[in-house]
Design an enzyme around this catalytic site. Structure first.
Site, PDB file in Angstrom:
ATOM      1  N   ASP A  57     -59.103  28.009  17.512  1.00  0.00           N
ATOM      2  CA  ASP A  57     -60.203  27.036  17.460  1.00  0.00           C
ATOM      3  C   ASP A  57     -61.377  27.682  16.742  1.00  0.00           C
ATOM      4  O   ASP A  57     -62.510  27.688  17.220  1.00  0.00           O
ATOM      5  CB  ASP A  57     -60.598  26.628  18.885  1.00  0.00           C
ATOM      6  CG  ASP A  57     -61.505  25.397  18.921  1.00  0.00           C
ATOM      7  OD1 ASP A  57     -61.777  24.825  17.849  1.00  0.00           O
ATOM      8  OD2 ASP A  57     -61.960  25.024  20.023  1.00  0.00           O
TER       9      ASP A  57
ATOM     10  N   LEU B 105     -73.113  38.750  25.942  1.00  0.00           N
ATOM     11  CA  LEU B 105     -73.307  39.360  24.634  1.00  0.00           C
ATOM     12  C   LEU B 105     -74.653  38.926  24.069  1.00  0.00           C
ATOM     13  O   LEU B 105     -74.857  37.741  23.788  1.00  0.00           O
ATOM     14  CB  LEU B 105     -72.183  38.954  23.682  1.00  0.00           C
ATOM     15  CG  LEU B 105     -70.775  39.408  24.088  1.00  0.00           C
ATOM     16  CD1 LEU B 105     -69.743  38.852  23.119  1.00  0.00           C
ATOM     17  CD2 LEU B 105     -70.683  40.928  24.151  1.00  0.00           C
TER      18      LEU B 105
END
Length: 292
Positions: free
Chosen positions: A200, A99
């Site tokens: 998380d 990405l």
């Protein structure tokens, strides 16, 4: 070219997970965090993100891939596409879509808040997950429980406190404080259905992806109380106010959330104690002193 590892390792990894057998042009080392090593692989078929670890079993990347896919299936938050995982030359690896980071889109934080709210509307019958995974480098147990209080104390706090005791980071007085805290917090948490959580979610696990939208990485997924996720986002820098305002518009929190934030964050702080040392006990001590 100066390869971070043998050329055959990267070639074998891609060949094992890609049907089109891409040819590697360049390999660029990236920051893989404190657990793994990572590289960007430029090939004749596109760009790939590969992270690897000679010390972790294949299971470590297998459950990360499953977590990313679980999040992707909700079509809410953006995650990198999982290409595949495996083991070669005694190193486990995970290959993901690369990405390219961009400038944030207009209303980046508002859109991110709405996406997380929609993720949290995906539910289950109980708290937990059908398999264990990891929070950072630490194992995370997810055995199903029917109440959040039971899951939070037994599968989150107790395990981390006992691990810290085994490693000489705390003494038995902390376990006694934890028992006392639990007795004080009967009926403390609002009753809600379990929500699918990233698990998380802090600023280091959120990035600006292609198109400028938010993308989340390195999940530790499970079905939990959504308030623990929102509390976690406020550690280590936190997110912008627009994020929380947009979340509230889609999926309003129950009253008293501010009073519960510090209790939820005992869990990630204890994870940091076990990963990085006693300095993180200060925040936990402050909460325990105030509550007890």
């Amino acid at each position: 070219m100066n390869w971070p590892h043998s050329k055959s390792f990267f070639e074998n990894a891609l060949t094992n997970v890609c049907q089109n057998k891409p040819q590697i042009r360049t390999v660029k080392s990236l920051g893989g965090g404190c657990i793994n090593q990572a590289v960007r692989l430029s090939t004749d078929a596109g760009e790939y993100f590969l992270k690897y670890n000679p010390e972790k079993a294949l299971h470590f990347f297998e459950v990360e891939a499953k977590g990313l896919q679980l999040l992707a299936n909700t079509q809410t938050v953006k995650v990198p596409q999982v290409i595949g995982y495996g083991k070669t030359e005694d190193k486990a690896y995970l290959v993901l879509e690369f990405l390219e980071s961009r400038y944030p889109e207009a209303f980046y934080w508002e859109n991110f808040g709405r996406q997380l709210a929609r993720l949290h509307q995906h539910s289950e019958q109980a708290f937990g997950l059908s398999y264990a995974n990891y929070i950072g480098a630490l194992p995370q147990e997810n055995d199903w429980k029917f109440t959040w209080e039971e899951f939070f104390f037994e599968k989150r706090l107790n395990i981390q406190f006992e691990l810290a005791l085994q490693n000489g980071l705390i003494d038995y007085s902390y376990l006694k404080k934890l028992e006392k805290l639990r007795s004080r917090l009967v009926d403390f948490f609002p009753v809600e259905k379990p929500s699918l959580l990233h698990g998380d979610l802090w600023s280091g696990n959120a990035m600006i992806g292609p198109g400028g939208q938010a993308c989340v990485v390195d999940p530790a997924v499970y079905f939990g109380h959504r308030e623990i996720e929102l509390a976690f986002t406020r550690l280590f820098g936190g997110f912008e106010p627009e994020f929380y305002e947009a979340y509230q518009e889609v999926f309003p929190l129950q009253q008293g959330f501010e009073e519960r934030v510090d209790i939820y964050n005992i869990y990630p702080l204890m994870v940091h104690v076990n990963l990085f040392g006693k300095s993180y006990l200060r925040g936990i001590d402050t909460v325990l002193q105030r509550m007890l």
